[in-house]
Scaffold this motif. Structure first.
Motif, PDB file in Angstrom:
ATOM      1  N   SER A 179     -10.399  -6.516   6.783  1.00  0.00           N
ATOM      2  CA  SER A 179     -11.809  -6.568   6.359  1.00  0.00           C
ATOM      3  C   SER A 179     -11.982  -7.076   4.929  1.00  0.00           C
ATOM      4  CB  SER A 179     -12.459  -5.189   6.486  1.00  0.00           C
ATOM      5  OG  SER A 179     -11.985  -4.334   5.475  1.00  0.00           O
ATOM      6  N   ASN A 180     -10.908  -7.058   4.140  1.00  0.00           N
ATOM      7  CA  ASN A 180     -11.079  -7.429   2.725  1.00  0.00           C
ATOM      8  C   ASN A 180     -10.059  -8.444   2.213  1.00  0.00           C
ATOM      9  OD1 ASN A 180      -8.676  -5.970   2.210  1.00  0.00           O
ATOM     10  ND2 ASN A 180      -9.812  -4.070   2.005  1.00  0.00           N
ATOM     11  N   ALA A 181      -9.156  -8.928   3.072  1.00  0.00           N
ATOM     12  CA  ALA A 181      -8.057  -9.785   2.596  1.00  0.00           C
ATOM     13  C   ALA A 181      -8.578 -11.038   1.884  1.00  0.00           C
ATOM     14  CB  ALA A 181      -7.149 -10.157   3.757  1.00  0.00           C
ATOM     15  N   ALA A 182      -9.562 -11.718   2.471  1.00  0.00           N
ATOM     16  CA  ALA A 182     -10.046 -12.970   1.866  1.00  0.00           C
ATOM     17  C   ALA A 182     -10.699 -12.676   0.516  1.00  0.00           C
ATOM     18  CB  ALA A 182     -11.028 -13.664   2.803  1.00  0.00           C
ATOM     19  N   LYS A 183     -11.510 -11.630   0.464  1.00  0.00           N
ATOM     20  CA  LYS A 183     -12.211 -11.263  -0.780  1.00  0.00           C
ATOM     21  C   LYS A 183     -11.194 -10.947  -1.881  1.00  0.00           C
ATOM     22  CE  LYS A 183     -15.700  -7.997  -2.400  1.00  0.00           C
ATOM     23  NZ  LYS A 183     -16.475  -6.812  -2.081  1.00  0.00           N
ATOM     24  N   ILE A 184     -10.152 -10.194  -1.542  1.00  0.00           N
ATOM     25  CA  ILE A 184      -9.173  -9.782  -2.543  1.00  0.00           C
ATOM     26  C   ILE A 184      -8.309 -10.954  -2.981  1.00  0.00           C
ATOM     27  CG2 ILE A 184      -7.081  -8.381  -2.883  1.00  0.00           C
ATOM     28  CD1 ILE A 184      -8.458  -6.168  -1.238  1.00  0.00           C
ATOM     29  N   ILE A 185      -7.820 -11.729  -2.033  1.00  0.00           N
ATOM     30  CA  ILE A 185      -6.911 -12.835  -2.390  1.00  0.00           C
ATOM     31  C   ILE A 185      -7.661 -13.890  -3.212  1.00  0.00           C
ATOM     32  CG2 ILE A 185      -5.455 -14.691  -1.414  1.00  0.00           C
ATOM     33  CD1 ILE A 185      -4.666 -12.569   0.769  1.00  0.00           C
ATOM     34  N   ALA A 186      -8.953 -14.059  -2.959  1.00  0.00           N
ATOM     35  CA  ALA A 186      -9.750 -15.013  -3.761  1.00  0.00           C
ATOM     36  C   ALA A 186      -9.798 -14.599  -5.229  1.00  0.00           C
ATOM     37  CB  ALA A 186     -11.164 -15.110  -3.195  1.00  0.00           C
ATOM     38  N   LYS A 187      -9.571 -13.323  -5.522  1.00  0.00           N
ATOM     39  CA  LYS A 187      -9.639 -12.836  -6.908  1.00  0.00           C
ATOM     40  C   LYS A 187      -8.289 -12.912  -7.616  1.00  0.00           C
ATOM     41  CE  LYS A 187     -13.375  -9.501  -6.079  1.00  0.00           C
ATOM     42  NZ  LYS A 187     -13.692  -8.081  -5.916  1.00  0.00           N
ATOM     43  N   LEU A 188      -7.219 -13.265  -6.899  1.00  0.00           N
ATOM     44  CA  LEU A 188      -5.890 -13.290  -7.526  1.00  0.00           C
ATOM     45  C   LEU A 188      -5.712 -14.590  -8.310  1.00  0.00           C
ATOM     46  CD1 LEU A 188      -3.774 -11.853  -4.544  1.00  0.00           C
ATOM     47  CD2 LEU A 188      -4.696 -10.632  -6.531  1.00  0.00           C
TER      48      LEU A 188
ATOM     49  N   ALA B  35       3.295   3.117  -4.360  1.00  0.00           N
ATOM     50  CA  ALA B  35       2.437   2.651  -3.255  1.00  0.00           C
ATOM     51  C   ALA B  35       0.962   2.902  -3.575  1.00  0.00           C
ATOM     52  CB  ALA B  35       2.831   3.355  -1.957  1.00  0.00           C
ATOM     53  N   ALA B  36       0.692   3.990  -4.306  1.00  0.00           N
ATOM     54  CA  ALA B  36      -0.701   4.322  -4.662  1.00  0.00           C
ATOM     55  C   ALA B  36      -1.309   3.256  -5.571  1.00  0.00           C
ATOM     56  CB  ALA B  36      -0.759   5.690  -5.340  1.00  0.00           C
ATOM     57  N   VAL B  37      -0.462   2.605  -6.367  1.00  0.00           N
ATOM     58  CA  VAL B  37      -0.974   1.541  -7.243  1.00  0.00           C
ATOM     59  C   VAL B  37      -1.473   0.380  -6.374  1.00  0.00           C
ATOM     60  CG1 VAL B  37      -0.360  -0.122  -9.057  1.00  0.00           C
ATOM     61  CG2 VAL B  37       0.543   2.233  -9.148  1.00  0.00           C
ATOM     62  N   ALA B  38      -0.659  -0.022  -5.378  1.00  0.00           N
ATOM     63  CA  ALA B  38      -1.038  -1.150  -4.511  1.00  0.00           C
ATOM     64  C   ALA B  38      -2.281  -0.821  -3.680  1.00  0.00           C
ATOM     65  CB  ALA B  38       0.133  -1.515  -3.602  1.00  0.00           C
ATOM     66  N   LEU B  39      -2.374   0.411  -3.183  1.00  0.00           N
ATOM     67  CA  LEU B  39      -3.556   0.791  -2.394  1.00  0.00           C
ATOM     68  C   LEU B  39      -4.786   0.970  -3.296  1.00  0.00           C
ATOM     69  CD1 LEU B  39      -2.257   3.382   0.240  1.00  0.00           C
ATOM     70  CD2 LEU B  39      -3.322   1.174   0.715  1.00  0.00           C
ATOM     71  N   GLY B  40      -4.555   1.528  -4.473  1.00  0.00           N
ATOM     72  CA  GLY B  40      -5.664   1.730  -5.420  1.00  0.00           C
ATOM     73  C   GLY B  40      -6.262   0.389  -5.850  1.00  0.00           C
ATOM     74  N   LYS B  41      -5.366  -0.604  -6.074  1.00  0.00           N
ATOM     75  CA  LYS B  41      -5.865  -1.948  -6.446  1.00  0.00           C
ATOM     76  C   LYS B  41      -6.687  -2.531  -5.310  1.00  0.00           C
ATOM     77  CE  LYS B  41      -2.371  -3.805  -9.566  1.00  0.00           C
ATOM     78  NZ  LYS B  41      -1.162  -4.659  -9.518  1.00  0.00           N
ATOM     79  N   MET B  42      -6.237  -2.297  -4.067  1.00  0.00           N
ATOM     80  CA  MET B  42      -7.016  -2.805  -2.926  1.00  0.00           C
ATOM     81  C   MET B  42      -8.440  -2.253  -2.975  1.00  0.00           C
ATOM     82  SD  MET B  42      -6.499  -2.180   1.180  1.00  0.00           S
ATOM     83  CE  MET B  42      -6.825  -0.419   1.206  1.00  0.00           C
ATOM     84  N   ILE B  43      -8.547  -0.951  -3.194  1.00  0.00           N
ATOM     85  CA  ILE B  43      -9.886  -0.341  -3.169  1.00  0.00           C
ATOM     86  C   ILE B  43     -10.721  -0.880  -4.344  1.00  0.00           C
ATOM     87  CG2 ILE B  43     -11.124   1.870  -3.388  1.00  0.00           C
ATOM     88  CD1 ILE B  43      -8.792   3.118  -1.740  1.00  0.00           C
ATOM     89  N   ALA B  44     -10.083  -1.046  -5.497  1.00  0.00           N
ATOM     90  CA  ALA B  44     -10.820  -1.562  -6.664  1.00  0.00           C
ATOM     91  C   ALA B  44     -11.272  -3.006  -6.431  1.00  0.00           C
ATOM     92  CB  ALA B  44      -9.942  -1.464  -7.917  1.00  0.00           C
ATOM     93  N   TYR B  45     -10.384  -3.858  -5.918  1.00  0.00           N
ATOM     94  CA  TYR B  45     -10.727  -5.275  -5.713  1.00  0.00           C
ATOM     95  C   TYR B  45     -11.705  -5.474  -4.560  1.00  0.00           C
ATOM     96  CZ  TYR B  45      -7.138  -7.296  -8.847  1.00  0.00           C
ATOM     97  OH  TYR B  45      -6.387  -7.675  -9.924  1.00  0.00           O
ATOM     98  N   ALA B  46     -11.673  -4.552  -3.589  1.00  0.00           N
ATOM     99  CA  ALA B  46     -12.533  -4.740  -2.400  1.00  0.00           C
ATOM    100  C   ALA B  46     -13.964  -4.294  -2.664  1.00  0.00           C
ATOM    101  CB  ALA B  46     -11.967  -3.948  -1.217  1.00  0.00           C
ATOM    102  N   SER B  47     -14.142  -3.457  -3.726  1.00  0.00           N
ATOM    103  CA  SER B  47     -15.511  -2.939  -3.892  1.00  0.00           C
ATOM    104  C   SER B  47     -16.276  -3.699  -4.957  1.00  0.00           C
ATOM    105  CB  SER B  47     -15.452  -1.441  -4.201  1.00  0.00           C
ATOM    106  OG  SER B  47     -14.351  -1.117  -4.998  1.00  0.00           O
TER     107      SER B  47
END
Ligand code: 13P
Ligand code: SF4
Length: 306
Positions: A132-141, A294-306
């Protein structure tokens, strides 16, 4: 006396109240499990729901990486799995050595892992994504850094086509979604010419090319609800039809092929949930050295997706 489904259901509802357990389920769970859950969602929404759970004990009705994500994000909560052997073959197909080997030859690369990965892979990942968020997140990298996208090559190829950004990919696939062929879709379209084709991005590129809509399970549920159409060809696991039927009553759903069933998701049953609540087992825990990374990688996902 053998307990009937409705007795088991009543007992589950009583026990979860008595023991203050918050039940989170995926859309691929059996209908009767979705119906006793406090929250039903896609992989991303499940992770956020765990993080924001109003109770201190969470029972995750989904495969192992989903319960692990809850345990990683909620170190102060107790996370229960009714069937810890329910797993995802695609998530298990990549090893730490695969990631380390890639990093050795591409030290500047960003490791992007689909949430369908075990905790130890998330621990060597820079950022997680879901469909649900891969494109949005990868566009920000950063644009100039190489990306190693693991482990779903079909999802990776879909994101590459969306963003026009090449990525290195690990060659794995979901066996359930990868089994859908373009011929299956064309056959259904011939039978139901008016239907819209809704496809999960874990499907093959030639299947995605035929879609009217491509999205996560939550995206598919929303699309069907908002669409003026009354018929949909569903290119994802059959469990999703229960939720679409609930939110879009009267709309006709046609599965892209007959057998679109994830046996791991379906290995969770009401009986196992009842046992899990009675015994308060199986508690899922992730060793702290892995959990914190692992919490860093998941936490970044939530931050970048919102
Ligand atoms: P989503 O619910 O995030 O679309 O994921 C689908 C899936 O296959 C989970 O295993
Ligand atoms: Fe894994 Fe596919 Fe089952 Fe999802 S549907 S848990 S990706 S095997």
């Amino acid at each position: 006396m053998k307990q009937t489904d409705s007795m088991i259901r009543e007992r589950i509802l009583d026990l979860k109240k008595e023991r203050s357990v918050y039940i989170i389920a995926h859309y691929y769970q059996r209908p009767e499990i979705q119906d006793i859950a406090d929250f039903v969602g896609d992989s991303y929404a499940m992770a956020v729901a765990a993080k924001n759970a109003p109770l201190d004990t969470i029972l995750v009705a989904g495969v192992d990486f989903m319960a692990e994500s809850a345990a990683i994000l909620c170190p102060d909560k107790k996370v229960l799995s009714p069937e810890p052997k329910a797993t995802c073959p695609m998530a298990n197909s990549i090893t730490i050595a695969d990631v380390q080997n890639y990093k050795r030859s591409h030290p500047e690369a960003i490791i992007v892992s689909y949430v369908n990965t075990p905790a130890e892979i998330k621990a060597v990942t820079d950022i997680c994504v879901t469909s649900s968020n891969a494109a949005k997140i990868i566009a920000k990298l950063p644009q100039d850094a190489p990306i190693f996208f693991i482990p779903d090559e079909n999802l990776g190829q879909y994101i590459t086509s969306q963003l026009n950004r090449p990525m290195d990919m690990f060659p794995s696939r979901c066996p359930i979604h990868a089994a859908v062929t373009a011929a299956d879709i064309l056959q259904r379209k011939q039978e139901y010419p008016e239907a819209d084709i809704l496809i999960h991005p874990e499907c093959a590129p030639e299947v995605i090319a035929l879609a009217d809509f491509v999205g996560s399970t939550a995206g598919i549920v929303d699309y069907a609800a908002k669409s003026d159409k009354n018929q949909f060809i569903i290119g994802t696991e059959c469990g999703i039809m229960h939720r679409i039927n609930q939110v879009s009553p009267g709309k006709e759903l046609i599965l892209a092929k007959e057998e679109l069933i994830c046996p791991n998701m379906k290995s969770i049953t009401l009986d196992k949930i009842l046992y899990s609540l009675e015994a308060m087992e199986t508690v899922i825990s992730v060793p702290e050295a892995i959990r914190s990374r692992a919490a860093v990688a998941l936490g970044k996902m939530i931050a970048y997706a919102s």
